[in-house]
Design a protein around this motif. Structure first.
Motif, PDB file in Angstrom:
ATOM      1  N   ALA A   1      25.872  38.085  33.756  1.00  0.00           N
ATOM      2  CA  ALA A   1      24.432  38.355  33.661  1.00  0.00           C
ATOM      3  C   ALA A   1      24.022  38.278  32.196  1.00  0.00           C
ATOM      4  CB  ALA A   1      24.125  39.732  34.243  1.00  0.00           C
ATOM      5  N   ALA A   2      22.754  38.136  31.969  1.00  0.00           N
ATOM      6  CA  ALA A   2      22.238  38.038  30.595  1.00  0.00           C
ATOM      7  C   ALA A   2      22.610  39.253  29.761  1.00  0.00           C
ATOM      8  CB  ALA A   2      20.724  37.860  30.622  1.00  0.00           C
ATOM      9  N   SER A   3      22.885  40.374  30.429  1.00  0.00           N
ATOM     10  CA  SER A   3      23.197  41.600  29.691  1.00  0.00           C
ATOM     11  C   SER A   3      24.587  41.558  29.047  1.00  0.00           C
ATOM     12  CB  SER A   3      23.109  42.805  30.625  1.00  0.00           C
ATOM     13  OG  SER A   3      24.039  42.661  31.677  1.00  0.00           O
ATOM     14  N   ILE A   4      25.435  40.620  29.480  1.00  0.00           N
ATOM     15  CA  ILE A   4      26.770  40.498  28.893  1.00  0.00           C
ATOM     16  C   ILE A   4      26.701  39.416  27.819  1.00  0.00           C
ATOM     17  CG2 ILE A   4      29.189  39.934  29.295  1.00  0.00           C
ATOM     18  CD1 ILE A   4      28.870  40.855  32.156  1.00  0.00           C
ATOM     19  N   THR A   5      26.729  39.834  26.573  1.00  0.00           N
ATOM     20  CA  THR A   5      26.649  38.873  25.480  1.00  0.00           C
ATOM     21  C   THR A   5      27.899  38.960  24.628  1.00  0.00           C
ATOM     22  OG1 THR A   5      25.499  40.487  24.111  1.00  0.00           O
ATOM     23  CG2 THR A   5      24.127  38.945  25.370  1.00  0.00           C
ATOM     24  N   GLY A   6      28.180  37.905  23.934  1.00  0.00           N
ATOM     25  CA  GLY A   6      29.305  37.889  23.013  1.00  0.00           C
ATOM     26  C   GLY A   6      30.647  37.604  23.665  1.00  0.00           C
ATOM     27  N   SER A   7      30.676  37.361  24.949  1.00  0.00           N
ATOM     28  CA  SER A   7      31.933  37.061  25.622  1.00  0.00           C
ATOM     29  C   SER A   7      32.095  35.553  25.745  1.00  0.00           C
ATOM     30  CB  SER A   7      31.956  37.688  27.022  1.00  0.00           C
ATOM     31  OG  SER A   7      33.137  37.307  27.690  1.00  0.00           O
ATOM     32  N   SER A   8      33.318  35.098  25.714  1.00  0.00           N
ATOM     33  CA  SER A   8      33.580  33.670  25.846  1.00  0.00           C
ATOM     34  C   SER A   8      33.756  33.252  27.299  1.00  0.00           C
ATOM     35  CB  SER A   8      34.823  33.298  25.041  1.00  0.00           C
ATOM     36  OG  SER A   8      35.954  33.958  25.575  1.00  0.00           O
ATOM     37  N   ILE A   9      33.611  34.182  28.243  1.00  0.00           N
ATOM     38  CA  ILE A   9      33.752  33.837  29.656  1.00  0.00           C
ATOM     39  C   ILE A   9      32.490  33.104  30.107  1.00  0.00           C
ATOM     40  CG2 ILE A   9      34.065  34.691  32.003  1.00  0.00           C
ATOM     41  CD1 ILE A   9      35.415  37.173  30.761  1.00  0.00           C
ATOM     42  N   GLN A  10      32.670  31.870  30.603  1.00  0.00           N
ATOM     43  CA  GLN A  10      31.535  31.084  31.073  1.00  0.00           C
ATOM     44  C   GLN A  10      31.240  31.336  32.536  1.00  0.00           C
ATOM     45  OE1 GLN A  10      32.785  27.062  30.079  1.00  0.00           O
ATOM     46  NE2 GLN A  10      31.179  27.017  28.531  1.00  0.00           N
ATOM     47  N   ARG A  11      32.309  31.365  33.351  1.00  0.00           N
ATOM     48  CA  ARG A  11      32.137  31.566  34.797  1.00  0.00           C
ATOM     49  C   ARG A  11      33.474  31.937  35.404  1.00  0.00           C
ATOM     50  NH1 ARG A  11      30.584  26.828  34.185  1.00  0.00           N
ATOM     51  NH2 ARG A  11      28.519  27.192  35.036  1.00  0.00           N
ATOM     52  N   VAL A  12      33.398  32.442  36.631  1.00  0.00           N
ATOM     53  CA  VAL A  12      34.593  32.755  37.411  1.00  0.00           C
ATOM     54  C   VAL A  12      34.381  32.143  38.790  1.00  0.00           C
ATOM     55  CG1 VAL A  12      36.033  34.573  38.391  1.00  0.00           C
ATOM     56  CG2 VAL A  12      34.936  34.938  36.182  1.00  0.00           C
ATOM     57  N   LYS A  13      35.407  31.476  39.309  1.00  0.00           N
ATOM     58  CA  LYS A  13      35.342  30.902  40.655  1.00  0.00           C
ATOM     59  C   LYS A  13      36.380  31.586  41.531  1.00  0.00           C
ATOM     60  CE  LYS A  13      33.630  26.351  39.381  1.00  0.00           C
ATOM     61  NZ  LYS A  13      33.879  24.895  39.476  1.00  0.00           N
ATOM     62  N   VAL A  14      35.968  31.884  42.764  1.00  0.00           N
ATOM     63  CA  VAL A  14      36.877  32.464  43.748  1.00  0.00           C
ATOM     64  C   VAL A  14      36.914  31.513  44.937  1.00  0.00           C
ATOM     65  CG1 VAL A  14      37.339  34.388  45.305  1.00  0.00           C
ATOM     66  CG2 VAL A  14      36.366  34.824  43.031  1.00  0.00           C
ATOM     67  N   GLN A  15      38.115  31.099  45.302  1.00  0.00           N
ATOM     68  CA  GLN A  15      38.289  30.208  46.447  1.00  0.00           C
ATOM     69  C   GLN A  15      39.305  30.799  47.408  1.00  0.00           C
ATOM     70  OE1 GLN A  15      38.743  25.658  46.601  1.00  0.00           O
ATOM     71  NE2 GLN A  15      40.839  26.378  46.551  1.00  0.00           N
ATOM     72  N   ILE A  16      38.960  30.783  48.685  1.00  0.00           N
ATOM     73  CA  ILE A  16      39.908  31.133  49.738  1.00  0.00           C
ATOM     74  C   ILE A  16      40.278  29.817  50.393  1.00  0.00           C
ATOM     75  CG2 ILE A  16      40.305  32.396  51.876  1.00  0.00           C
ATOM     76  CD1 ILE A  16      38.012  34.296  50.977  1.00  0.00           C
ATOM     77  N   LEU A  17      41.571  29.528  50.448  1.00  0.00           N
ATOM     78  CA  LEU A  17      42.069  28.260  50.971  1.00  0.00           C
ATOM     79  C   LEU A  17      43.124  28.544  52.029  1.00  0.00           C
ATOM     80  CD1 LEU A  17      42.558  25.144  50.847  1.00  0.00           C
ATOM     81  CD2 LEU A  17      43.998  25.570  48.852  1.00  0.00           C
ATOM     82  N   VAL A  18      42.964  27.944  53.195  1.00  0.00           N
ATOM     83  CA  VAL A  18      43.922  28.095  54.289  1.00  0.00           C
ATOM     84  C   VAL A  18      44.430  26.704  54.641  1.00  0.00           C
ATOM     85  CG1 VAL A  18      44.291  28.902  56.650  1.00  0.00           C
ATOM     86  CG2 VAL A  18      42.711  30.130  55.151  1.00  0.00           C
ATOM     87  N   SER A  19      45.748  26.523  54.595  1.00  0.00           N
ATOM     88  CA  SER A  19      46.315  25.205  54.883  1.00  0.00           C
ATOM     89  C   SER A  19      46.489  25.000  56.379  1.00  0.00           C
ATOM     90  CB  SER A  19      47.658  25.034  54.167  1.00  0.00           C
ATOM     91  OG  SER A  19      48.617  25.917  54.709  1.00  0.00           O
ATOM     92  N   ALA A  20      46.425  23.747  56.783  1.00  0.00           N
ATOM     93  CA  ALA A  20      46.689  23.384  58.171  1.00  0.00           C
ATOM     94  C   ALA A  20      48.200  23.352  58.372  1.00  0.00           C
ATOM     95  CB  ALA A  20      46.082  22.016  58.470  1.00  0.00           C
ATOM     96  N   LYS A  21      48.621  23.548  59.616  1.00  0.00           N
ATOM     97  CA  LYS A  21      50.057  23.461  59.908  1.00  0.00           C
ATOM     98  C   LYS A  21      50.533  22.055  59.594  1.00  0.00           C
ATOM     99  CE  LYS A  21      50.478  27.044  63.340  1.00  0.00           C
ATOM    100  NZ  LYS A  21      50.976  27.447  64.633  1.00  0.00           N
ATOM    101  N   GLY A  22      51.647  21.980  58.884  1.00  0.00           N
ATOM    102  CA  GLY A  22      52.237  20.684  58.560  1.00  0.00           C
ATOM    103  C   GLY A  22      51.557  19.951  57.428  1.00  0.00           C
ATOM    104  N   ALA A  23      50.653  20.608  56.704  1.00  0.00           N
ATOM    105  CA  ALA A  23      49.965  19.952  55.591  1.00  0.00           C
ATOM    106  C   ALA A  23      50.963  19.612  54.487  1.00  0.00           C
ATOM    107  CB  ALA A  23      48.872  20.853  55.042  1.00  0.00           C
TER     108      ALA A  23
END
Length: 172
Positions: A61-83
């Protein structure tokens, strides 16, 4: 003519059913923690014979300044059987080489990367075989912000605390 119509309808239903798999993951993605906002829409991906995933991006948020963190991504990934592993790797957020350290997150096995200078660090939790939760913190310049690396770990763990890994482990 009817046979072609039926085959076409069945094909469309199969495609729509496949898309539904990734949509089941959307409610399992965490809400933005305090001081963070959701960026854009959820990205769903269904790859026949490989797996399905949902990913959400978060920005400070705009209230967090001075940090080098640009973004965070969260992914949930489920593989198919035999992938095949090489096909599944194409769906992961962390595709390149990294140094990994084993750890535990909320009782589940996990791997944590060491920071790739100027790029990112990741936390990958394994709720069960074939299911992955990737939390990737992207930096603009971590070398310029010694405090930023600790903030990156803290936000990754804060997001992990909002995820129900048991529910992900129970997915088919």
């Amino acid at each position: 003519m009817r046979a072609i119509l039926r085959v076409t309808c069945i094909g469309i239903l199969l495609i729509l059913t496949a898309c539904e798999k990734s949509r089941k993951l959307v409610p399992l993605l965490p809400d933005a923690p305090a001081g963070w906002n959701v960026e854009g829409q959820v990205t769903n991906q269904d790859v026949s014979g490989v797996g399905y995933s949902s990913m959400r991006s978060y920005v400070p948020a705009a209230s967090i300044t001075g940090s080098s963190i640009q973004r965070v991504k969260v992914q949930i990934l489920v593989s198919a059987k035999g992938a095949k592993d090489e096909d599944l790797k194409k769906m992961h957020l962390v595709a390149g080489p990294a140094f990994w350290e084993q750890t535990k997150v909320n009782g589940f096995d996990a791997l944590e990367t060491f920071v790739i200078p100027g790029e990112s660090e990741a936390l990958v939790v394994y709720p069960r075989s074939g299911a992955f939760v990737e939390i990737v913190v992207y930096y603009s310049n971590p070398d310029s912000d010694s405090d930023g690396l600790e903030k990156g770990k803290a936000i990754a763990l804060a997001l992990a605390d909002k995820i129900d890994f048991k529910q992900i482990a129970a997915l088919n």
